[in-house]
Design a protein around this motif. Sequence first.
Motif, mmCIF file in Angstrom:
data_model
loop_
_atom_site.group_PDB
_atom_site.id
_atom_site.type_symbol
_atom_site.label_atom_id
_atom_site.label_comp_id
_atom_site.label_asym_id
_atom_site.label_seq_id
_atom_site.Cartn_x
_atom_site.Cartn_y
_atom_site.Cartn_z
ATOM 1 N N LYS A 124 106.105 59.625 3.180
ATOM 2 C CA LYS A 124 105.806 59.547 1.959
ATOM 3 C C LYS A 124 104.268 59.815 1.735
ATOM 4 N N TRP A 125 103.466 58.890 2.830
ATOM 5 C CA TRP A 125 102.083 59.279 2.726
ATOM 6 C C TRP A 125 101.735 60.629 3.115
ATOM 7 N N LEU A 126 102.379 61.208 3.752
ATOM 8 C CA LEU A 126 101.823 62.722 3.954
ATOM 9 C C LEU A 126 102.020 63.587 2.825
ATOM 10 N N GLY A 129 99.619 62.637 -0.198
ATOM 11 C CA GLY A 129 98.114 62.673 -0.203
ATOM 12 C C GLY A 129 97.326 61.495 0.260
ATOM 13 N N VAL A 130 98.171 60.290 0.627
ATOM 14 C CA VAL A 130 97.346 59.336 0.881
ATOM 15 C C VAL A 130 96.198 59.359 2.176
ATOM 16 N N THR A 131 95.191 58.475 1.984
ATOM 17 C CA THR A 131 94.333 58.752 2.763
ATOM 18 C C THR A 131 93.578 57.310 3.259
ATOM 19 N N PHE A 132 93.015 57.204 4.660
ATOM 20 C CA PHE A 132 92.669 56.108 5.303
ATOM 21 C C PHE A 132 91.322 56.325 5.558
ATOM 22 N N ASP A 133 90.632 55.112 5.669
ATOM 23 C CA ASP A 133 89.325 55.173 6.362
ATOM 24 C C ASP A 133 89.324 55.539 7.747
ATOM 25 N N LEU A 134 90.246 54.694 8.480
ATOM 26 C CA LEU A 134 90.272 54.762 9.994
ATOM 27 C C LEU A 134 91.774 54.771 10.372
ATOM 28 N N TYR A 150 93.403 63.718 10.899
ATOM 29 C CA TYR A 150 93.142 64.911 10.389
ATOM 30 C C TYR A 150 93.865 64.886 8.713
ATOM 31 N N HIS A 151 95.120 64.618 8.672
ATOM 32 C CA HIS A 151 95.983 64.526 7.329
ATOM 33 C C HIS A 151 95.326 63.540 6.495
ATOM 34 N N PHE A 152 94.936 62.253 7.258
ATOM 35 C CA PHE A 152 94.878 61.182 6.272
ATOM 36 C C PHE A 152 93.348 60.856 6.112
ATOM 37 N N VAL A 227 105.078 67.162 10.303
ATOM 38 C CA VAL A 227 104.020 66.950 9.815
ATOM 39 C C VAL A 227 103.591 68.372 9.187
ATOM 40 N N PRO A 228 103.043 68.251 7.937
ATOM 41 C CA PRO A 228 102.819 69.451 7.068
ATOM 42 C C PRO A 228 101.819 70.410 7.708
ATOM 43 N N THR A 229 102.130 71.666 7.584
ATOM 44 C CA THR A 229 101.322 72.882 8.154
ATOM 45 C C THR A 229 99.818 72.686 8.111
#
Length: 524
Positions: A124-126, A129-134, A150-152, A227-229
């Motif tokens: 779901k995150w992928l 487009g959910v992002t993280f700092d670390l 890279y994706h996050f 994982v998305p391309t």
Amino acid sequence: MQYLPQLTVLLLFSLIACRIESSNGAKILAIFPFTGRSQYICGENYLKALAARGHDVIVISAYPQKKSIQNFTDVSLIYENDLFEEYIVDSEVLTLSKWEELNFAIDYLTPSTRKVLEHPVLQKWLKNGVTFDLLIVEVLQQEALYALAYHFKALLIGVSSFGTDMRIDELVGNTSPLSYIPSTTSHLTDQMNFRERLENFYIHVLEWIHNRFVMLPAQYELYKKYVPTPTAPFMEMRKNFSLVLLNQHFSMSLPRPYVPNAIEVGGWHIDHKPSKLPADMERFINAAPKGVIYFSLGTNIRSRNLSAKRRAILMEVFASLKQYNILWKFEDPKLPGKPTNVFISKWFPQSDILAHPNVKLFITHGGLLSTIEAIHHAKPVVGMPVFYDQHLNVARSQQKGFGVSVNFRSFTANQLKSAIVEVLENPKYAKRAKEISQLYHDQPETPVKKAIYWTEYVLRHKGAPHMRVAARNLDFIEYHNLDVIAVLFGGPLLALLVVAWVSCKLLKAIAGRGNVQRKKEKRS
């Protein structure tokens, strides 16, 4: 009552300060995917400390917290079975060749990677487009998970439960000279003769081949499936580490080189103030006339899976040590024929047990967490290594003089008892354990505080690219200067070969002309 206004103001400022700290905290995703409890224990205190400092920590693991912790959220991995639950140490692990041992790692590590990647929350995150700092992830051949940073759009920190090896070295450009740094899966020390250096080189080459042509392709296939391309190459994404935190310390391993962003934090899993023991354990320990022996094969190897022969040997030896009480980590509630001086339990608070002054000896499988805890609490050991880095850890305990080794493949009652009596009755082992413990404790800050400092340093400096060495971007030929060596030595050698070839041609031509001249002279 006269102090109430001051207390109110102080409380208000404290709340504001806490709120500011929380609002400045990083959004952190940590992934510890393995079924082995000890690997999660390694980083658990560190993750809790990050949450306590106001960072928003989300942890994907098989070991969710039993009690709610502020700023700490669990995403649980549920395994249908534990790989090691059916792991019969008597028949399987003792007969594996080095290549088969590396293949076994795939059987253990790959399902863990898949379990994380297919998790509906991560998917779901992928997609959203959910992002993280670390992103914090255990660096144990989990390349598909490293690439998630890279994706996050996250910075990447690796945690190693055993120190470093050739695979981790590659991620940050670290150097580990094979002449004195043994492979993690060997039984060697930093004092190697020619034969041992040859063996170390062989193991290193085998591990490199397996990693490059077996493990990495398997991880890449998982990555492509779940994982998305991406727009960036997989081999680049997996090496974008800002920092690696290594559960090791030179006082208990060996002095060796590290790049600036490889930090030793050995012992960071240990709470420095021991907790009170359960009442029944405390009574049993205090009742021992000459002290207590603690025996555990760790979290991955189950004593209940030992053969009847090995269990019988252990019970025979323990029963003969009448002046000592024995704590035995045994996973079944009953042990037929158990001696009266033996206390069994499926779980012991190991560090708290070793902290007790009446515990005199630790019989261990040689796992690194157990070895560190023995050093932390200054306890001598009898090592019975089974697989992976356990042989190396026990070899170091022997080299440093605070332990002896017993061959788990073939030990007899006499061999085991002799080793136990030697360590218990020869004061040099306890003395050496205390000396190494003092060296280990002589640090300017606790390991977990060091880990927190460098983690927040990386966050403050946006990945700290100034700490990363250029070696991480070089391929094998460039890193070892093989192209330069080829030019320096290959060029002159090629020139010599050309000169030699031309000289041979000239000599043959001259000789040919001479032969023609002689033939003409004979005819005339």
